[in-house]
Design an enzyme around this catalytic site. Structure first.
Site, PDB file in Angstrom:
ATOM      1  N   SER A 110     -10.098  -0.999  11.236  1.00  0.00           N
ATOM      2  CA  SER A 110     -10.375  -2.435  11.192  1.00  0.00           C
ATOM      3  C   SER A 110      -9.191  -3.318  11.561  1.00  0.00           C
ATOM      4  CB  SER A 110     -10.882  -2.824   9.808  1.00  0.00           C
ATOM      5  OG  SER A 110      -9.941  -2.466   8.808  1.00  0.00           O
ATOM      6  N   LYS A 161     -11.164  -9.723  12.449  1.00  0.00           N
ATOM      7  CA  LYS A 161     -11.404 -11.020  11.817  1.00  0.00           C
ATOM      8  C   LYS A 161     -11.678 -12.151  12.814  1.00  0.00           C
ATOM      9  CE  LYS A 161     -10.908 -10.258   7.317  1.00  0.00           C
ATOM     10  NZ  LYS A 161     -11.936 -10.620   6.322  1.00  0.00           N
TER      11      LYS A 161
END
Length: 409
Positions: free
Chosen positions: A311, A61
């Site tokens: 992720s 992110k």
């Protein structure tokens, strides 16, 4: 989790992703690519793990948040930024803002895990706890943006965010130029859209496979309908991909460039997380383990070499404990059994002796001696056992029945 957006709808190009890569130089790590012999044996060709769980703030992110905030005009930076998140996006916005000297306010649900709240504050954001679910938190953040003039930083529905996430795709091609399949978890779609833009522009032959939790799978019905469709009350342990509606910008890219979207079960997610921990020695959150879950569910359907994108690794310790136990149960390595026995001195020792003979490790024992369903001299015992797999579980059950015990569950 669902997000409404007024984000500009426009294409994201390879040049945008390359520009983001230059912008992120010295900011985001080029994360490691680790081979997995276990998964490679299952798939029948090399499988590599792209370790964004080792990225700064513990997830990808930071990439998109930094590119988005860095692209703001001076007057927008002066007004500050605001975001809403239960974890990864919050930390990415907080660190990106601090690095760029921009004031940030992050709204988080009141029930957000304390480690994530603390980390977001430590990265420099003002944290405001509001609402019980992320939808309420999001509404509060958007109201704050309208009232204060702060710029709302969307977690996935903006071209700059997608370009930043796309730098993962460029790194994959640099680290594994022979790749044939890239597997990526999907929530709102920002990461898979960015990766698809970068990879398909340079290697259109590479297959891009997205993965959603089946209890929060908004993309399959949306792709079938040709427009974003909301899923009511998404439910999954994988909070990083628990998104009720695809983003408008990534949806268009996914529909054009992503070859397939699959779903995985909660059992498959927990088993994948356990595999990452045991075999790869990597702490991965359930959303980050979703590509591995897809590989485990149908390994023969992936053409290799395969790159699975892990992720994120921001998993709450309490959740980790529960997920690991769930994963062990799914693999037949954890067994909960309830049985009835005669309530007399030495009865429990005799029972434990039976379990010792079949080499079942007792983790926990609880007794119920008073209940309308029990006779005067009966007791119920619930046992939590560590076992060695499905065959061992069956062996334990047979041993108990042959010893005369009534197994209830």
């Amino acid at each position: 989790m669902s997000y409404s957006t007024a984000a500009p709808v426009g294409p994201v190009t390879l040049d945008d992703v390359r520009g983001a890569q230059k912008m992120l130089s010295g900011v985001a790590r080029v994360t490691a690519m680790e081979g997995s012999r276990h998964l490679s044996r299952m798939v029948g060709s090399p499988v590599h793990l792209k370790c964004e769980n080792l990225q700064r703030t513990g997830s990808f992110k930071l990439r998109g948040a930094y590119v988005r905030i860095a692209g703001l005009l001076p007057e927008q930076r002066a007004a500050g930024v605001v975001a809403a998140s239960a974890g990864n996006h919050a930390q990415g916005v907080a660190l990106a803002s601090s690095l760029l000297g921009v004031r940030s306010t992050v709204f988080m649900p009141k029930g957000a895990p304390l480690p994530k709240v603390s980390a977001t504050r430590e990265y420099g954001a003002e944290v405001r706890l509001h609402g019980q679910v992320v939808d309420e938190t999001l509404a509060a953040a958007q109201e704050y943006a309208e009232r204060s003039g702060a710029v709302f930083i969307h977690p996935f529905d903006h071209p700059d965010v997608i370009a930043g996430q796309g730098t993962v795709g460029l790194e994959i091609l640099e680290q594994c130029p022979e790749v044939r399949t890239v597997v990526v978890g999907i929530g709102g779609g920002g990461l898979v859209a960015g990766i698809a833009v970068a990879v398909k522009a340079l290697r259109p032959d590479v297959r891009i496979v997205g993965v959603q939790a089946e209890g929060a799978a908004a993309y399959p019905p949306s792709l079938a309908a040709g427009r974003p469709v909301a899923v009511e009350n998404p439910v999954t342990m994988a909070d990083g991909i628990k998104v009720g509606r695809p983003g408008d910008v990534p949806f268009g890219i996914v529909g054009e460039l992503v070859d397939e979207v699959r779903t995985v079960s909660e059992d498959e997610l927990s088993t994948a997380l356990l595999l990452c921990l045991e075999r790869a020695k990597l702490v991965v959150e359930p959303a980050g383990a979703s590509p591995v879950a897809a590989l485990l569910s149908a390994p023969e359907t992936f053409a290799g070499p395969v790159v699975a994108v892990l992720s994120g690794g921001n998993v709450d310790p309490v959740l980790m404990q529960g997920v690991l136990r769930h994963g062990m149960a799914a693999q037949g390595r954890y067994l909960a059994v309830r049985l009835r026995l005669t309530d007399r001195p030495g009865a429990l020792a005799t029972l434990l002796g039976v379990l010792s003979v079949v080499d079942a490790n007792v983790l926990d024992v609880s007794h119920v001696r008073t209940h309308p369903r029990l006779g005067l001299t009966e007791a119920e015992v619930e046992l939590h056992l560590e076992t060695k797999g499905p065959e061992h579980c069956a062996e334990v059950g047979r041993a108990l029945r042959e010893a005369g015990y009534t197994v209830i569950a």
